[in-house]
Enzyme design. Structure first.
Site, PDB file in Angstrom:
ATOM      1  CE  LYS A 176       6.289  10.600  11.398  1.00  0.00           C
ATOM      2  NZ  LYS A 176       4.833  10.683  11.561  1.00  0.00           N
ATOM      3  N   GLY A 229       5.592   5.716   1.826  1.00  0.00           N
ATOM      4  CA  GLY A 229       4.572   6.758   1.812  1.00  0.00           C
ATOM      5  C   GLY A 229       4.446   7.324   0.410  1.00  0.00           C
ATOM      6  CB  SER A 230       2.961  10.446  -0.786  1.00  0.00           C
ATOM      7  OG  SER A 230       3.704  11.376  -0.026  1.00  0.00           O
ATOM      8  N   GLY A 234       8.492  11.076  -0.145  1.00  0.00           N
ATOM      9  CA  GLY A 234       9.648  10.192  -0.350  1.00  0.00           C
ATOM     10  C   GLY A 234      10.733  10.862  -1.169  1.00  0.00           C
ATOM     11  CD  GLU A 251       9.344  -0.157  -1.859  1.00  0.00           C
ATOM     12  OE1 GLU A 251       8.473   0.038  -2.729  1.00  0.00           O
ATOM     13  OE2 GLU A 251      10.395  -0.759  -2.094  1.00  0.00           O
ATOM     14  CB  CYS A 285       1.041   1.159  -2.081  1.00  0.00           C
ATOM     15  SG  CYS A 285       1.404  -0.460  -1.416  1.00  0.00           S
ATOM     16  CD  GLU A 386      -0.745   6.728  -4.613  1.00  0.00           C
ATOM     17  OE1 GLU A 386      -0.114   7.634  -4.048  1.00  0.00           O
ATOM     18  OE2 GLU A 386      -0.556   5.511  -4.376  1.00  0.00           O
TER      19      GLU A 386
HETATM   20  P1  NAP Z   1       2.752  10.350   3.366  1.00  0.00           P
HETATM   21  O1  NAP Z   1       1.875  11.519   3.540  1.00  0.00           O
HETATM   22  O2  NAP Z   1       3.868  10.441   2.405  1.00  0.00           O
HETATM   23  O3  NAP Z   1       3.299   9.996   4.832  1.00  0.00           O
HETATM   24  C1  NAP Z   1       4.118   8.873   5.075  1.00  0.00           C
HETATM   25  C2  NAP Z   1       4.884   9.061   6.365  1.00  0.00           C
HETATM   26  O4  NAP Z   1       5.776  10.173   6.218  1.00  0.00           O
HETATM   27  C3  NAP Z   1       4.007   9.400   7.569  1.00  0.00           C
HETATM   28  O5  NAP Z   1       4.574   8.848   8.725  1.00  0.00           O
HETATM   29  C4  NAP Z   1       4.084  10.917   7.627  1.00  0.00           C
HETATM   30  O6  NAP Z   1       3.837  11.439   8.918  1.00  0.00           O
HETATM   31  C5  NAP Z   1       5.540  11.121   7.246  1.00  0.00           C
HETATM   32  N1  NAP Z   1       5.852  12.446   6.725  1.00  0.00           N
HETATM   33  C6  NAP Z   1       5.017  13.394   6.209  1.00  0.00           C
HETATM   34  N2  NAP Z   1       5.721  14.479   5.838  1.00  0.00           N
HETATM   35  C7  NAP Z   1       7.026  14.220   6.117  1.00  0.00           C
HETATM   36  C8  NAP Z   1       8.238  14.954   5.958  1.00  0.00           C
HETATM   37  N3  NAP Z   1       8.257  16.177   5.431  1.00  0.00           N
HETATM   38  N4  NAP Z   1       9.394  14.375   6.363  1.00  0.00           N
HETATM   39  C9  NAP Z   1       9.398  13.133   6.894  1.00  0.00           C
HETATM   40  N5  NAP Z   1       8.274  12.389   7.083  1.00  0.00           N
HETATM   41  C10 NAP Z   1       7.110  12.933   6.679  1.00  0.00           C
HETATM   42  O7  NAP Z   1       1.914   9.037   2.966  1.00  0.00           O
HETATM   43  P2  NAP Z   1       0.607   8.466   3.635  1.00  0.00           P
HETATM   44  O8  NAP Z   1      -0.524   9.377   3.299  1.00  0.00           O
HETATM   45  O9  NAP Z   1       0.864   8.142   5.060  1.00  0.00           O
HETATM   46  O10 NAP Z   1       0.440   7.078   2.879  1.00  0.00           O
HETATM   47  C11 NAP Z   1      -0.120   6.958   1.608  1.00  0.00           C
HETATM   48  C12 NAP Z   1       0.964   6.857   0.549  1.00  0.00           C
HETATM   49  O11 NAP Z   1       1.824   5.778   0.856  1.00  0.00           O
HETATM   50  C13 NAP Z   1       0.409   6.552  -0.825  1.00  0.00           C
HETATM   51  O12 NAP Z   1       1.107   7.312  -1.780  1.00  0.00           O
HETATM   52  C14 NAP Z   1       0.715   5.066  -1.002  1.00  0.00           C
HETATM   53  O13 NAP Z   1       0.807   4.638  -2.337  1.00  0.00           O
HETATM   54  C15 NAP Z   1       2.026   4.976  -0.296  1.00  0.00           C
HETATM   55  N6  NAP Z   1       2.325   3.605   0.091  1.00  0.00           N
HETATM   56  C16 NAP Z   1       3.311   2.947  -0.581  1.00  0.00           C
HETATM   57  C17 NAP Z   1       3.594   1.627  -0.270  1.00  0.00           C
HETATM   58  C18 NAP Z   1       4.667   0.863  -1.007  1.00  0.00           C
HETATM   59  O14 NAP Z   1       5.108  -0.144  -0.497  1.00  0.00           O
HETATM   60  N7  NAP Z   1       5.085   1.300  -2.176  1.00  0.00           N
HETATM   61  C19 NAP Z   1       2.885   0.995   0.743  1.00  0.00           C
HETATM   62  C20 NAP Z   1       1.893   1.703   1.414  1.00  0.00           C
HETATM   63  C21 NAP Z   1       1.630   3.017   1.092  1.00  0.00           C
HETATM   64  P3  NAP Z   1       2.403  12.084   9.277  1.00  0.00           P
HETATM   65  O15 NAP Z   1       1.379  11.026   9.062  1.00  0.00           O
HETATM   66  O16 NAP Z   1       2.554  12.428  10.698  1.00  0.00           O
HETATM   67  O17 NAP Z   1       2.241  13.245   8.372  1.00  0.00           O
END
Ligand code: NAP
Length: 497
Positions: A176, A229-230, A234, A251, A285, A386
């Site tokens: 997903k 993700g966030s 997470g 992550e 990230c 962040e």
């Molecule tokens: P996000 O809002 O946490 O979303 C990540 C993924 O989770 C997306 O596919 C999102 O789908 C899905 N999601 C959202 N709500 C969910 C829920 N309740 N249950 C299950 N899945 C859910 O993060 P993002 O805005 O896409 O990415 C930015 C974040 O990722 C930043 O915090 C960044 O630091 C982090 N990041 C970390 C790394 C690492 O390796 N540490 C690498 C890259 C990014 P939808 O898009 O459809 O909402």
């Protein structure tokens, strides 16, 4: 430009969602451009995808790992041929400049070749037994059906970091991706289909995280979850999975930092701060959203950092002259501008930027000026949370010890860097920076795929992505231990060693 249709991929077929609902994927550099129309999944689509992955599991886990590796090798070759197409699509769908999009695809190519090779190195241990006529060994075995949930900022590389090791280990997958990059995800899965992944082994479902992502993570047919993700999402998934005793890998976010010492080569440090802070519009990230600068070079650094940031050219990432693209969507756009207001209210000094950028064609997109705050106190919200946008907080430091204390003083621990020419300071930084990754005389960004990648504290549980010891193979497989007795003697007679 061409509008794409991104469907779900379930059991080897490209299908609409059962409800027939769709949503649009928009170019953040030009809100008027619809990049793709995407299937909006519901729970029934997830059920079908999970069932397909379950049914495909036994055959795939019994496919010899070197054969699985051959498919990944082929995927690497196709990715190489389509690198430019994918890179351009990334720019259109989430805004990063083309050079960065191409770099993202290159990581997927590297990961595919690397994991293809792992198919022949899938080794455990054989060790001598304490007893005669007995042998014993440990084997790596797959975990089962993985739910993979990915963010939008590395639309091809992060899925590749998860999908390739999961496949080489013999797992099947329900993937997903972030709704923001559904078209990139569909193109990536098309490549794996072309490479020969058998039906049901890799399934793709689009749709909102809150609606289908969470349902997928808790689905009874899933054996393990890997999420990037966030922290907010997470940690929520950690709770859900913890309650049902399901392995979950997370992550998450970062509040990464560059330490500039009094003896730093300032040319290097400025370049590192600019690309660490404003590369991918600050949406990595590993983005360097904080810089601590030794008091002796603080004024010089600030002057040069300001000049360099104000020279960055904003625009559509497909244009050669563009240095920095838009931020990904309207929500992020407002969130970042709100943080800029918070910084001003907290009393940080706005050095450059601080506004939306609406000149010329940029008026059609979500552009924010590269923004630097000076005189930031370590506990201000802009230095703790962040922001995930082109906003850098600069903090004055007395010496390396204070710089390290400031660096370690947030809830995150992903990436850090030090610029110095003093070997002793590099040793102290290497030892004391409480982060998953430490760079020396290089910025906080730019991981290589054959070492493990990951953060600590709110950034994650440690090193679980990419390669090396403790990397992805340990995440996507588990150990099984085999003891074989060929003595033919009764067990009881063997107790007294
Ligand atoms: P996000 O809002 O946490 O979303 C990540 C993924 O989770 C997306 O596919 C999102 O789908 C899905 N999601 C959202 N709500 C969910 C829920 N309740 N249950 C299950 N899945 C859910 O993060 P993002 O805005 O896409 O990415 C930015 C974040 O990722 C930043 O915090 C960044 O630091 C982090 N990041 C970390 C790394 C690492 O390796 N540490 C690498 C890259 C990014 P939808 O898009 O459809 O909402």
């Amino acid at each position: 430009m061409k509008m794409e249709h991104a469907k779900n991929y379930i059991n080897g077929e490209w299908v609409d969602s059962e409800s027939g609902k769709t949503f649009q994927s928009i170019n953040p550099a030009n809100k008027e451009e619809v990049v793709g129309v995407v299937s909006k999944s519901g729970r029934e689509d997830i059920d079908r995808a999970v069932q397909a992955a379950r049914e495909a599991y036994d055959k795939w886990r019994l496919t010899p790992a070197p054969r699985r590796g051959e498919i990944l090798f082929k995927a690497a070759e196709i990715l190489k041929n389509k690198k430019e197409i994918l890179g351009r699509l990334e720019t259109r769908e989430m805004g990063k400049v083309l050079m960065e999009g191409l770099g993202d695809v290159q990581e997927a190519i590297d990961m595919a070749y690397y994991m293809a090779g792992e198919g022949r190195r899938f080794s455990g241990e054989t060790v001598p037994s304490e007893l005669p006529d007995k042998d014993m060994k440990s084997l790596r075995v797959p975990i089962g059906v993985f739910a993979l949930i990915t963010p939008w900022n590395f639309p091809i590389a992060i899925p590749a970091w998860k999908i390739f090791p999961a496949l080489i280990c013999g797992n099947t997958i329900v993937f997903k991706p972030s709704s923001e990059v559904s078209v990139c995800a569909a193109k990536f899965v098309e490549i794996l289909e072309e490479a020969g992944i058998p039906k049901g082994v890799l399934n793709l479902v689009h749709g909102s995280g809150g609606e289908v992502g969470e349902y997928l993570a808790g689905h009874p047919g899933i054996d393990a979850v890997s999420f990037t993700g966030s922290f907010e999402i997470g940690s929520r998934l950690e709770g859900i999975c913890g309650n049902i005793h399901r392995p979950v890998v997370t992550e998450m976010g970062g509040k990464n930092v560059i330490l500039v010492m009094e003896d730093a080569n300032l040319d290097l440090a400025i370049e590192g701060a600019v690309w660490g802070g404003f590369g991918t519009s600050g949406q990595r990230c590993t983005a360097a959203s904080r810089v601590t600068v030794h008091k002796k070079v603080y004024d010089t650094f600030m002057e040069r950092f300001q000049t360099a940031a104000s020279q960055l050219r904003l625009g559509d990432g497909l244009k050669k002259e563009t240095d920095m693209g838009p931020v990904v969507n309207e929500t992020q756009f407002h969130k970042i501008l709100n943080y800029i207001d918070i910084g001003k209210d907290e009393g940080a000094r706005l050095i450059v930027g601080g506004k939306a950028h609406r000149e010329g064609e940029c008026a059609k997109g979500y552009f924010i000026q590269p923004t630097i705050f000076g005189d930031v106190a370590p506990k201000m919200r802009i230095a703790q949370e962040e922001i995930f946008g082109p906003v850098v907080s600069v903090i004055r430091a007395e010496d390396v010890e204070e710089a390290i204390r400031i660096a370690n003083g947030t809830p995150f621990g992903l990436s850090s860097a030090i610029y110095t020419q003093d070997v002793n300071k590099t040793a102290i930084a290497e030892r004391d920076l409480d982060f998953g990754i430490v760079y020396i005389n290089a910025s906080t960004i730019g991981a290589e795929i054959h070492l493990p990648f990951g953060g600590i504290k709110r950034s994650g549980y440690g090193r679980k992505e990419a390669g090396g010891r403790g990397g992805a193979l340990d995440t996507y497989s588990r150990w099984k231990v085999i003891y074989r007795d060929f003595s033919g003697r009764l067990q009881k007679a063997q107790i007294d060693k």
